[in-house]
Scaffold this motif. Structure first.
Motif, PDB file in Angstrom:
ATOM      1  N   GLY A 144      -2.411  13.420  -3.933  1.00 54.66           N
ATOM      2  CA  GLY A 144      -2.537  13.427  -2.474  1.00 54.66           C
ATOM      3  C   GLY A 144      -1.880  12.201  -1.864  1.00 54.66           C
ATOM      4  N   CYS A 145      -2.691  11.375  -1.188  1.00 55.90           N
ATOM      5  CA  CYS A 145      -2.207  10.136  -0.560  1.00 55.90           C
ATOM      6  C   CYS A 145      -1.069  10.429   0.427  1.00 55.90           C
ATOM      7  CB  CYS A 145      -1.739   9.133  -1.604  1.00 55.90           C
ATOM      8  SG  CYS A 145      -2.954   8.759  -2.872  1.00 55.90           S
ATOM      9  N   THR A 146      -1.325  11.291   1.385  1.00 56.94           N
ATOM     10  CA  THR A 146      -0.291  11.664   2.348  1.00 56.94           C
ATOM     11  C   THR A 146       0.017  10.510   3.293  1.00 56.94           C
ATOM     12  OG1 THR A 146      -1.969  12.566   3.841  1.00 56.94           O
ATOM     13  CG2 THR A 146      -0.970  14.088   2.249  1.00 56.94           C
ATOM     14  N   SER A 147       1.240  10.543   3.844  1.00 52.82           N
ATOM     15  CA  SER A 147       1.689   9.525   4.790  1.00 52.82           C
ATOM     16  C   SER A 147       2.719  10.168   5.714  1.00 52.82           C
ATOM     17  CB  SER A 147       2.313   8.340   4.047  1.00 52.82           C
ATOM     18  OG  SER A 147       2.949   7.472   4.950  1.00 52.82           O
ATOM     19  N   PRO A 148       2.728   9.778   7.007  1.00 49.27           N
ATOM     20  CA  PRO A 148       3.706  10.375   7.919  1.00 49.27           C
ATOM     21  C   PRO A 148       5.157  10.051   7.557  1.00 49.27           C
ATOM     22  CG  PRO A 148       2.524   8.544   8.952  1.00 49.27           C
ATOM     23  CD  PRO A 148       1.823   8.856   7.673  1.00 49.27           C
ATOM     24  N   ILE A 153       9.971   7.199   2.562  1.00 51.19           N
ATOM     25  CA  ILE A 153       9.517   6.196   1.596  1.00 51.19           C
ATOM     26  C   ILE A 153       9.783   6.656   0.170  1.00 51.19           C
ATOM     27  CG2 ILE A 153       7.477   5.043   0.652  1.00 51.19           C
ATOM     28  CD1 ILE A 153       6.366   5.009   3.515  1.00 51.19           C
ATOM     29  N   ASP A 154       9.405   7.903  -0.129  1.00 49.49           N
ATOM     30  CA  ASP A 154       9.599   8.408  -1.491  1.00 49.49           C
ATOM     31  C   ASP A 154      11.077   8.494  -1.859  1.00 49.49           C
ATOM     32  OD1 ASP A 154       6.895   8.579  -1.579  1.00 49.49           O
ATOM     33  OD2 ASP A 154       6.774  10.769  -1.521  1.00 49.49           O
ATOM     34  N   GLY A 155      11.915   8.891  -0.892  1.00 50.09           N
ATOM     35  CA  GLY A 155      13.347   8.965  -1.162  1.00 50.09           C
ATOM     36  C   GLY A 155      13.943   7.602  -1.465  1.00 50.09           C
ATOM     37  N   PRO A 165       0.820  -1.229   0.000  1.00 47.14           N
ATOM     38  CA  PRO A 165       0.000   0.000   0.000  1.00 47.14           C
ATOM     39  C   PRO A 165       0.849   1.274   0.000  1.00 47.14           C
ATOM     40  CG  PRO A 165      -0.900  -1.601   1.543  1.00 47.14           C
ATOM     41  CD  PRO A 165       0.425  -2.143   1.093  1.00 47.14           C
ATOM     42  N   GLU A 166       1.990   1.248   0.693  1.00 51.34           N
ATOM     43  CA  GLU A 166       2.864   2.425   0.703  1.00 51.34           C
ATOM     44  C   GLU A 166       3.485   2.662  -0.667  1.00 51.34           C
ATOM     45  OE1 GLU A 166       5.400   1.244   3.882  1.00 51.34           O
ATOM     46  OE2 GLU A 166       4.414   2.545   5.345  1.00 51.34           O
ATOM     47  N   ILE A 167       3.780   1.572  -1.401  1.00 46.09           N
ATOM     48  CA  ILE A 167       4.322   1.720  -2.755  1.00 46.09           C
ATOM     49  C   ILE A 167       3.308   2.419  -3.653  1.00 46.09           C
ATOM     50  CG2 ILE A 167       5.057   0.463  -4.812  1.00 46.09           C
ATOM     51  CD1 ILE A 167       6.216  -1.667  -2.941  1.00 46.09           C
ATOM     52  N   PHE A 168       2.070   1.941  -3.618  1.00 47.27           N
ATOM     53  CA  PHE A 168       1.036   2.579  -4.437  1.00 47.27           C
ATOM     54  C   PHE A 168       0.762   4.005  -3.969  1.00 47.27           C
ATOM     55  CE2 PHE A 168       0.055  -1.921  -5.353  1.00 47.27           C
ATOM     56  CZ  PHE A 168       0.038  -1.850  -6.735  1.00 47.27           C
ATOM     57  N   SER A 190       3.010   6.030  -2.773  1.00 44.71           N
ATOM     58  CA  SER A 190       4.093   6.849  -3.308  1.00 44.71           C
ATOM     59  C   SER A 190       3.842   7.200  -4.771  1.00 44.71           C
ATOM     60  CB  SER A 190       5.421   6.107  -3.158  1.00 44.71           C
ATOM     61  OG  SER A 190       6.484   6.890  -3.647  1.00 44.71           O
ATOM     62  N   PHE A 191       3.370   6.219  -5.550  1.00 43.31           N
ATOM     63  CA  PHE A 191       3.010   6.510  -6.943  1.00 43.31           C
ATOM     64  C   PHE A 191       1.882   7.538  -6.995  1.00 43.31           C
ATOM     65  CE2 PHE A 191       5.418   2.708  -7.939  1.00 43.31           C
ATOM     66  CZ  PHE A 191       5.896   2.975  -9.214  1.00 43.31           C
ATOM     67  N   CYS A 192       0.951   7.416  -6.070  1.00 40.98           N
ATOM     68  CA  CYS A 192      -0.168   8.368  -6.008  1.00 40.98           C
ATOM     69  C   CYS A 192       0.339   9.780  -5.755  1.00 40.98           C
ATOM     70  CB  CYS A 192      -1.137   7.924  -4.917  1.00 40.98           C
ATOM     71  SG  CYS A 192      -2.592   8.978  -4.747  1.00 40.98           S
ATOM     72  N   ARG A 193       1.298   9.908  -4.829  1.00 46.28           N
ATOM     73  CA  ARG A 193       1.868  11.222  -4.550  1.00 46.28           C
ATOM     74  C   ARG A 193       2.665  11.752  -5.731  1.00 46.28           C
ATOM     75  NH1 ARG A 193       2.445   8.640   0.430  1.00 46.28           N
ATOM     76  NH2 ARG A 193       4.563   7.939  -0.044  1.00 46.28           N
TER      77      ARG A 193
END
Length: 370
Positions: A74-78, A83-85, A61-64, A66-69
């Motif tokens: 949107g799809c914000t995450s703390p 993760i994106d880096g 879910p975090e991978i998807f 990141s693609f969303c961001r």
């Protein structure tokens, strides 16, 4: 006069009526669809695992997310910053380059096996890999590699192409080349290149020697997007150029004489195929180092399942090679904590036993090694 004597010549029976459409080797559509589906699913699973597993675990879910961001949805995450880096700067460039390198090596292997008429042929036969190693080592020893991040891959790419063209030109006689001459010339060139590598390794200092040895083992560590941008167009050009050759490779499997009588310009076919193999292999090894057995194992394994038709063989070898190298790279960077194994060692550990199996299987079937 009899009725047969009055019959017009145009009505005489023809014994050599040839089909107007090109003959294709029979391929079961169900088997082809199943094979491509299995390979595609394996590749997708391998890519997802490679992206998710590492020192910083990233869930699916975090991978998807990141693609969303990345798409601005949107799809914000703390933990979005970390993760994106890790995803976009470290793992994705490496995974994409792995897919390209694996697909290029497998496609080159399938074409080489078709040209040589031998399922045990490998792109390294014509000196591409050894030529690339000489160029990379020369750039390291002379210090050119320290001037730019593209210097070592660039030198490897150029010398790989030059070595391949030398093998072809040297083995050409009276406007023709023979498979056995190409093989023997390639063996001789590989031997000379090995001697050159040994001399440069001896002449190098400690740091340079370690760099030469590590490059020859093969590694995709530190892959960057600019490397993907350099390899991608070359692989696409090579794969697209293979498409018109598929039927001709099927006919070449009948033998040189039969293929020549069917209208195949064998010399032209060999020249074009060798150039394609050189471009695909050189683009792969220039950034990844020498990675063996992918071009041998994958096409042969697919041929065992799907048959000799090059249309399916090449179409399945590309994602098959990508899947194999993706899984091998995953093992290389996760098998030992906080360390990374050379990917060339992993593919050799997989391909070596499989190669012995192929030889044993060939001997049990035909009673010999040919």
């Amino acid at each position: 006069m009899t009725k047969l004597a009055l019959q017009a010549p145009s009505q005489a029976p023809r014994l050599l009526d040839l089909p107007t459409k090109p003959v294709q080797l029979p391929v079961s559509r169900r088997r082809a669809a199943l094979l491509l589906t299995v390979i595609g699913v394996t590749l997708i699973i391998g890519v997802l695992l490679s992206v998710a597993i590492g020192q910083l675990p990233i869930s699916i879910p975090e991978i998807f997310g990141s693609f969303c961001r990345k798409l601005g949805l949107g799809c914000t995450s703390p933990d979005a910053l970390y993760i994106d880096g890790a995803l976009w700067e470290v793992r994705l460039p490496r995974v994409v380059l792995t897919v390209l390198v694996g697909g290029a090596l497998a496609a080159a292997g399938a074409v080489m096996q078709g040209i040589f008429g031998n399922p045990l042929a490998d792109p390294g036969i014509i000196g591409v890999s050894s030529g690339a190693a000489v160029g990379a080592s020369l750039a390291i020893v002379t210090g050119i590699g320290a001037l730019s991040s593209i210097a070592i891959p660039g030198a490897a790419f150029v010398t790989a192409l030059l070595t391949t063209f030398f093998v072809y030109a040297f083995s050409r006689s009276n406007g023709r080349t023979e498979v056995i001459t190409l093989i023997l010339t390639g063996i001789a060139v590989n031997a000379v290149a090995g001697a050159g590598l040994a001399f440069m390794t001896f002449a190098a200092d400690t740091n340079q020697r370690e760099q030469i040895v590590f490059w020859q083992m093969g590694s995709l560590a530190g892959s960057l997007w600019f490397q993907v941008g350099a390899v991608l167009p070359l692989v696409l050009i090579g794969v697209i150029a293979i498409i018109p050759l598929m039927r001709q490779l099927d006919l070449l499997a009948l033998g040189d004489d039969a293929a020549r009588h069917l209208g195949i310009d064998i010399e032209k076919l060999r020249v074009v195929a060798i150039v394609i193999v050189a471009v695909l292999t050189a683009s792969a090894v220039s950034f990844a180092g020498i990675i063996g057995f992918v071009g041998l194992v994958v096409p042969h394994l697919i041929r065992m399942v799907a048959g000799p038709s090059h249309r399916l063989l090449i179409a399945a070898s590309i994602p098959g090679g990508a899947a194999m190298l993706t899984l091998a790279d995953l093992v290389a960077r996760t098998a030992v904590p906080y360390a990374e194994l050379p990917i060339g060692m992993i593919t050799a550990l997989i391909g070596g036993p499989f190669f012995f199996y192929l030889l044993r299987r060939q001997r049990s079937r035909t009673g010999g090694w040919a």
